[in-house]
Design an enzyme around this catalytic site. Sequence first.
Site, PDB file in Angstrom:
ATOM      1  N   HIS A  96       0.820  -1.214   0.000  1.00 21.59           N
ATOM      2  CA  HIS A  96       0.000   0.000   0.000  1.00 21.59           C
ATOM      3  C   HIS A  96       0.847   1.254   0.000  1.00 21.59           C
ATOM      4  CE1 HIS A  96       0.322  -0.915   4.442  1.00 21.59           C
ATOM      5  NE2 HIS A  96       0.501   0.391   4.548  1.00 21.59           N
TER       6      HIS A  96
ATOM      7  N   HIS B 247       3.755   7.040   3.834  1.00 20.51           N
ATOM      8  CA  HIS B 247       4.696   5.925   3.690  1.00 20.51           C
ATOM      9  C   HIS B 247       4.308   5.017   2.545  1.00 20.51           C
ATOM     10  CE1 HIS B 247       1.776   4.102   6.697  1.00 20.51           C
ATOM     11  NE2 HIS B 247       1.951   3.033   5.966  1.00 20.51           N
TER      12      HIS B 247
ATOM     13  N   GLU C 245       7.488   1.021   5.209  1.00 18.47           N
ATOM     14  CA  GLU C 245       6.913  -0.041   6.041  1.00 18.47           C
ATOM     15  C   GLU C 245       7.186  -1.366   5.336  1.00 18.47           C
ATOM     16  OE1 GLU C 245       2.647   0.327   6.568  1.00 18.47           O
ATOM     17  OE2 GLU C 245       2.542  -1.454   7.848  1.00 18.47           O
TER      18      GLU C 245
END
Length: 134
Positions: free
Chosen positions: A7, A79, A130
């Site tokens: 994502h 992020h 991440e």
Amino acid sequence: MIGRLNHVAIAVPDLEASIAQYRDVLGAKVSEPQDEPDHGVTVVFVELPNTKIELLYPLGENSPIKGFLEKNTSGGIHHVCYEVDDILAARDKLKATGARVLGDGDPKIGAHGKPVLFLHPKDFNGTLVELEQV
Ligand SMILES: C[C@@H](C(=O)O)C(=O)SCCNC(=O)CCNC(=O)[C@H](O)C(C)(C)COP(=O)(O)OP(=O)(O)OC[C@H]1O[C@@H](n2cnc3c(N)ncnc32)[C@H](O)[C@@H]1OP(=O)(O)O
Ligand SMILES: [Co+2]
């Protein structure tokens, strides 16, 4: 070592307005808001055919996105999340290069119920990264 883009997260100042924009204007499939108290955020997932967009809104006093939204008052890309097969091996390899793993260095369970870790943006071209073990 990294696989798919899981994502892209966007911090938003008005969650309901962003939900309406993605759902009603862009015509995307948008999840219900999900509180993630361990991460200090409320998350909404926008499902695209090839990845997801994670809309983030602060939850609680110590939200890690509070400062970011104070600096970026219209919101902003917060992020990117890459998938990995083995998050502990990935962490150890990154640490050996000097990259800073945020928090206590141990994976937490993320919004998809899978282990996640964050790497300091100053060690990744100004981009908070991440990692999610899939
Ligand atoms: C639910 C889960 C999931 O998907 O499963 C999630 O995603 S949870 C998503 C929310 N959780 C997290 O983000 C956890 C990891 N994040 C953190 O630990 C924190 O947000 C940090 C990345 C350490 C930033 O903390 P904080 O804003 O307090 O630090 P700070 O203001 O001192 O910032 C230090 C420098 O980094 C920059 N900076 C801060 N956040 C940034 C970001 N997201 N992207 C790029 N740069 C960023 C600041 O502008 C500043 O640069 P200058 O010094 O040049 O001005
Ligand atoms: Co995320």
